[in-house]
Design a protein around this motif. Structure first.
Motif, PDB file in Angstrom:
ATOM      1  N   TRP A 150       0.825  -1.202   0.000  1.00  0.00           N
ATOM      2  CA  TRP A 150       0.000   0.000   0.000  1.00  0.00           C
ATOM      3  C   TRP A 150       0.863   1.259   0.000  1.00  0.00           C
ATOM      4  O   TRP A 150       0.453   2.301  -0.547  1.00  0.00           O
ATOM      5  CB  TRP A 150      -0.927  -0.001   1.209  1.00  0.00           C
ATOM      6  CG  TRP A 150      -2.204  -0.719   0.928  1.00  0.00           C
ATOM      7  CD1 TRP A 150      -2.551  -1.965   1.333  1.00  0.00           C
ATOM      8  CD2 TRP A 150      -3.294  -0.218   0.161  1.00  0.00           C
ATOM      9  NE1 TRP A 150      -3.801  -2.291   0.853  1.00  0.00           N
ATOM     10  CE2 TRP A 150      -4.285  -1.235   0.144  1.00  0.00           C
ATOM     11  CE3 TRP A 150      -3.538   0.980  -0.506  1.00  0.00           C
ATOM     12  CZ2 TRP A 150      -5.499  -1.063  -0.529  1.00  0.00           C
ATOM     13  CZ3 TRP A 150      -4.742   1.149  -1.174  1.00  0.00           C
ATOM     14  CH2 TRP A 150      -5.703   0.134  -1.183  1.00  0.00           C
ATOM     15  N   LEU A 152       3.559   1.623  -1.703  1.00  0.00           N
ATOM     16  CA  LEU A 152       3.879   1.820  -3.116  1.00  0.00           C
ATOM     17  C   LEU A 152       2.657   2.294  -3.904  1.00  0.00           C
ATOM     18  O   LEU A 152       2.771   3.118  -4.810  1.00  0.00           O
ATOM     19  CB  LEU A 152       4.412   0.519  -3.723  1.00  0.00           C
ATOM     20  CG  LEU A 152       5.739   0.013  -3.159  1.00  0.00           C
ATOM     21  CD1 LEU A 152       6.094  -1.336  -3.763  1.00  0.00           C
ATOM     22  CD2 LEU A 152       6.855   1.025  -3.412  1.00  0.00           C
ATOM     23  N   ILE A 153       1.493   1.767  -3.554  1.00  0.00           N
ATOM     24  CA  ILE A 153       0.274   2.160  -4.275  1.00  0.00           C
ATOM     25  C   ILE A 153      -0.055   3.625  -4.042  1.00  0.00           C
ATOM     26  O   ILE A 153      -0.427   4.356  -4.970  1.00  0.00           O
ATOM     27  CB  ILE A 153      -0.904   1.265  -3.821  1.00  0.00           C
ATOM     28  CG1 ILE A 153      -0.687  -0.173  -4.288  1.00  0.00           C
ATOM     29  CG2 ILE A 153      -2.229   1.798  -4.375  1.00  0.00           C
ATOM     30  CD1 ILE A 153      -1.702  -1.153  -3.729  1.00  0.00           C
ATOM     31  N   ASP A 157       4.226   8.920  -6.916  1.00  0.00           N
ATOM     32  CA  ASP A 157       4.399   8.351  -8.251  1.00  0.00           C
ATOM     33  C   ASP A 157       3.983   6.875  -8.269  1.00  0.00           C
ATOM     34  O   ASP A 157       4.518   6.083  -9.039  1.00  0.00           O
ATOM     35  CB  ASP A 157       5.855   8.477  -8.701  1.00  0.00           C
ATOM     36  CG  ASP A 157       6.826   7.858  -7.696  1.00  0.00           C
ATOM     37  OD1 ASP A 157       6.378   7.519  -6.568  1.00  0.00           O
ATOM     38  OD2 ASP A 157       8.025   7.715  -8.030  1.00  0.00           O
ATOM     39  N   GLY A 158       3.038   6.522  -7.429  1.00  0.00           N
ATOM     40  CA  GLY A 158       2.608   5.138  -7.315  1.00  0.00           C
ATOM     41  C   GLY A 158       1.530   4.759  -8.309  1.00  0.00           C
ATOM     42  O   GLY A 158       1.138   5.535  -9.201  1.00  0.00           O
ATOM     43  N   ILE A 159       1.016   3.542  -8.130  1.00  0.00           N
ATOM     44  CA  ILE A 159       0.042   2.988  -9.074  1.00  0.00           C
ATOM     45  C   ILE A 159      -1.249   3.785  -9.071  1.00  0.00           C
ATOM     46  O   ILE A 159      -1.868   3.991 -10.120  1.00  0.00           O
ATOM     47  CB  ILE A 159      -0.230   1.510  -8.728  1.00  0.00           C
ATOM     48  CG1 ILE A 159       1.056   0.703  -8.843  1.00  0.00           C
ATOM     49  CG2 ILE A 159      -1.314   0.926  -9.629  1.00  0.00           C
ATOM     50  CD1 ILE A 159       0.905  -0.738  -8.390  1.00  0.00           C
ATOM     51  N   LEU A 160      -1.681   4.250  -7.904  1.00  0.00           N
ATOM     52  CA  LEU A 160      -2.946   4.973  -7.828  1.00  0.00           C
ATOM     53  C   LEU A 160      -2.910   6.247  -8.653  1.00  0.00           C
ATOM     54  O   LEU A 160      -3.803   6.492  -9.482  1.00  0.00           O
ATOM     55  CB  LEU A 160      -3.266   5.298  -6.364  1.00  0.00           C
ATOM     56  CG  LEU A 160      -4.527   6.128  -6.125  1.00  0.00           C
ATOM     57  CD1 LEU A 160      -5.762   5.392  -6.640  1.00  0.00           C
ATOM     58  CD2 LEU A 160      -4.675   6.475  -4.647  1.00  0.00           C
ATOM     59  N   ASN A 161      -1.891   7.073  -8.465  1.00  0.00           N
ATOM     60  CA  ASN A 161      -1.801   8.321  -9.219  1.00  0.00           C
ATOM     61  C   ASN A 161      -1.547   8.066 -10.692  1.00  0.00           C
ATOM     62  O   ASN A 161      -2.031   8.823 -11.553  1.00  0.00           O
ATOM     63  CB  ASN A 161      -0.700   9.210  -8.638  1.00  0.00           C
ATOM     64  CG  ASN A 161      -1.161   9.949  -7.390  1.00  0.00           C
ATOM     65  OD1 ASN A 161      -2.345  10.210  -7.211  1.00  0.00           O
ATOM     66  ND2 ASN A 161      -0.226  10.262  -6.507  1.00  0.00           N
ATOM     67  N   TRP A 162      -0.786   7.018 -11.011  1.00  0.00           N
ATOM     68  CA  TRP A 162      -0.565   6.682 -12.431  1.00  0.00           C
ATOM     69  C   TRP A 162      -1.896   6.334 -13.108  1.00  0.00           C
ATOM     70  O   TRP A 162      -2.167   6.775 -14.221  1.00  0.00           O
ATOM     71  CB  TRP A 162       0.403   5.511 -12.543  1.00  0.00           C
ATOM     72  CG  TRP A 162       0.678   5.098 -13.954  1.00  0.00           C
ATOM     73  CD1 TRP A 162       1.608   5.616 -14.815  1.00  0.00           C
ATOM     74  CD2 TRP A 162      -0.012   4.070 -14.681  1.00  0.00           C
ATOM     75  NE1 TRP A 162       1.553   4.985 -16.030  1.00  0.00           N
ATOM     76  CE2 TRP A 162       0.560   4.027 -15.984  1.00  0.00           C
ATOM     77  CE3 TRP A 162      -1.035   3.194 -14.372  1.00  0.00           C
ATOM     78  CZ2 TRP A 162       0.133   3.127 -16.957  1.00  0.00           C
ATOM     79  CZ3 TRP A 162      -1.472   2.303 -15.352  1.00  0.00           C
ATOM     80  CH2 TRP A 162      -0.897   2.279 -16.615  1.00  0.00           C
ATOM     81  N   THR A 163      -2.719   5.567 -12.429  1.00  0.00           N
ATOM     82  CA  THR A 163      -4.026   5.193 -12.979  1.00  0.00           C
ATOM     83  C   THR A 163      -4.916   6.420 -13.143  1.00  0.00           C
ATOM     84  O   THR A 163      -5.609   6.576 -14.166  1.00  0.00           O
ATOM     85  CB  THR A 163      -4.715   4.162 -12.068  1.00  0.00           C
ATOM     86  OG1 THR A 163      -3.856   3.030 -11.915  1.00  0.00           O
ATOM     87  CG2 THR A 163      -6.043   3.714 -12.663  1.00  0.00           C
ATOM     88  N   GLN A 166      -3.856   8.325 -16.174  1.00  0.00           N
ATOM     89  CA  GLN A 166      -4.293   7.669 -17.404  1.00  0.00           C
ATOM     90  C   GLN A 166      -5.764   7.930 -17.678  1.00  0.00           C
ATOM     91  O   GLN A 166      -6.186   7.982 -18.839  1.00  0.00           O
ATOM     92  CB  GLN A 166      -4.045   6.156 -17.309  1.00  0.00           C
ATOM     93  CG  GLN A 166      -2.577   5.766 -17.194  1.00  0.00           C
ATOM     94  CD  GLN A 166      -1.744   6.261 -18.364  1.00  0.00           C
ATOM     95  OE1 GLN A 166      -2.133   6.109 -19.521  1.00  0.00           O
ATOM     96  NE2 GLN A 166      -0.595   6.857 -18.064  1.00  0.00           N
ATOM     97  N   SER A 171      -4.245  13.827  -9.965  1.00  0.00           N
ATOM     98  CA  SER A 171      -3.625  13.003  -8.934  1.00  0.00           C
ATOM     99  C   SER A 171      -4.117  13.453  -7.565  1.00  0.00           C
ATOM    100  O   SER A 171      -4.652  14.550  -7.405  1.00  0.00           O
ATOM    101  CB  SER A 171      -2.096  13.104  -8.994  1.00  0.00           C
ATOM    102  OG  SER A 171      -1.682  14.443  -8.769  1.00  0.00           O
TER     103      SER A 171
END
Length: 308
Positions: A150, A152-153, A157-163, A166, A171
């Protein structure tokens, strides 16, 4: 020929067998004695290790540490408790700990109710098995692995903000904050809320729901006035786990919390390991103990122990 020559002597173990028989008969007639012999050793161990440790903890909270020598002074004083009450920093930490624990408990209850209802009342037996495994899988994973995942998520610059980028949604900045602790705690302790609520839903007789429908109650009315009061002890039972586990945690605030996200456990850890102020740590540690004592009394009144 002696008439008793052909008779064999009783076996040497006969007196022992008769003694065993008398003891067994005595235990059979005295249920309280069986319970005492069965529960006596673990109860004695519990009193010796757990309760004795709590007594020592409470007593040491009234001691103090000499500011110059660092020696432990066995003088009875309320200075440690006065510091906690009068110092705004410690009041804020205590309120933050209790507040986030309560928020996590409410969040997990809101998530567990629909999930447990579907799993217990609507899902097929095969799907129930699958859902049960899904609930248990996180418990098979290391606590630290889940917290770091979590971390990292939720990183900037983790998965949540990257998603979100996209999807064109920008963010969110929740990393290393109280929000991140709330999210991580809610995820980690959610299985401990789902399982008691699931069991509570399974215990509700279907005849009660049918009677409610026969009386003209709609689905929401039946849930609110029939199901929810019956599963409330299960919700309270689950809340004991989520609330107490959050209240006593100090690892998650360290890993995903920010500079202003200390919990009571973090202060206790630093007071023992860094400042070597055991009396103050003991005094601060009594706060979650008192909170949980009050919480358990309320839970008992609501029938939570019968649902566990």
């Amino acid at each position: 020929m002696d008439g008793g020559e052909g008779l064999s002597a009783p076996p040497a173990s006969a007196p022992l067998q008769r003694a065993r028989g008398r003891v067994s008969a005595g235990l059979f007639r005295r249920a309280w004695l069986r319970a005492t012999l069965l529960l006596g050793p673990p109860a004695a161990w519990f009193v010796l290790i757990y309760l004795a440790a709590l007594v020592v903890l409470f007593i040491s909270a009234f001691w103090r540490v000499d500011e110059f020598t660092g020696e432990l002074i066995h003088d009875w004083t309320l200075d440690n408790f006065k510091t906690i009450v009068e110092e705004p920093t410690y009041r804020t930490i205590a309120l933050r700990t209790i507040g986030i624990a309560a928020a996590v408990t409410v969040t997990d209850a809101l998530l567990a109710l629909p999930f447990a209802y579907f799993a217990a009342r609507l899902a097929s037996p095969r799907l129930q098995t699958l859902l049960f495994v899904v609930v248990l899988i996180p418990l098979w994973t290391s606590y630290l692995v889940r917290v770091y995942a979590w971390r990292l998520i939720l990183a900037q610059d983790g998965i949540l903000n990257w998603t979100l980028h996209q999807l064109g949604l920008g963010s969110i900045d929740v990393a290393y904050s109280n929000w991140s602790m709330w999210i991580v705690f809610s995820y980690i302790w959610l299985p401990f809320m789902i399982l008691p609520v699931w069991l509570a839903f399974e215990r509700v007789p279907a005849s009660l729901l049918e009677a409610s429908a026969d009386l003209g109650a709609h689905g929401w009315t039946t849930f609110r006035r029939v199901l929810l009061p019956l599963v409330l002890p299960g919700v309270v039972a689950g809340s004991i786990f989520t609330f107490s586990l959050t209240l006593g945690d100090f690892i998650t605030p360290t890993l995903v919390g920010g500079a202003g996200s200390d919990f009571i456990g973090n202060v206790v850890y630093r007071s023992v390991g860094i400042a070597s102020n055991v009396p103050f740590a003991a005094a601060f540690a009594t706060i979650p103990l008192l909170v949980m004592a009050i919480y358990l009394l309320v839970a008992r009144r609501l029938g939570a122990f019968e649902a566990m």
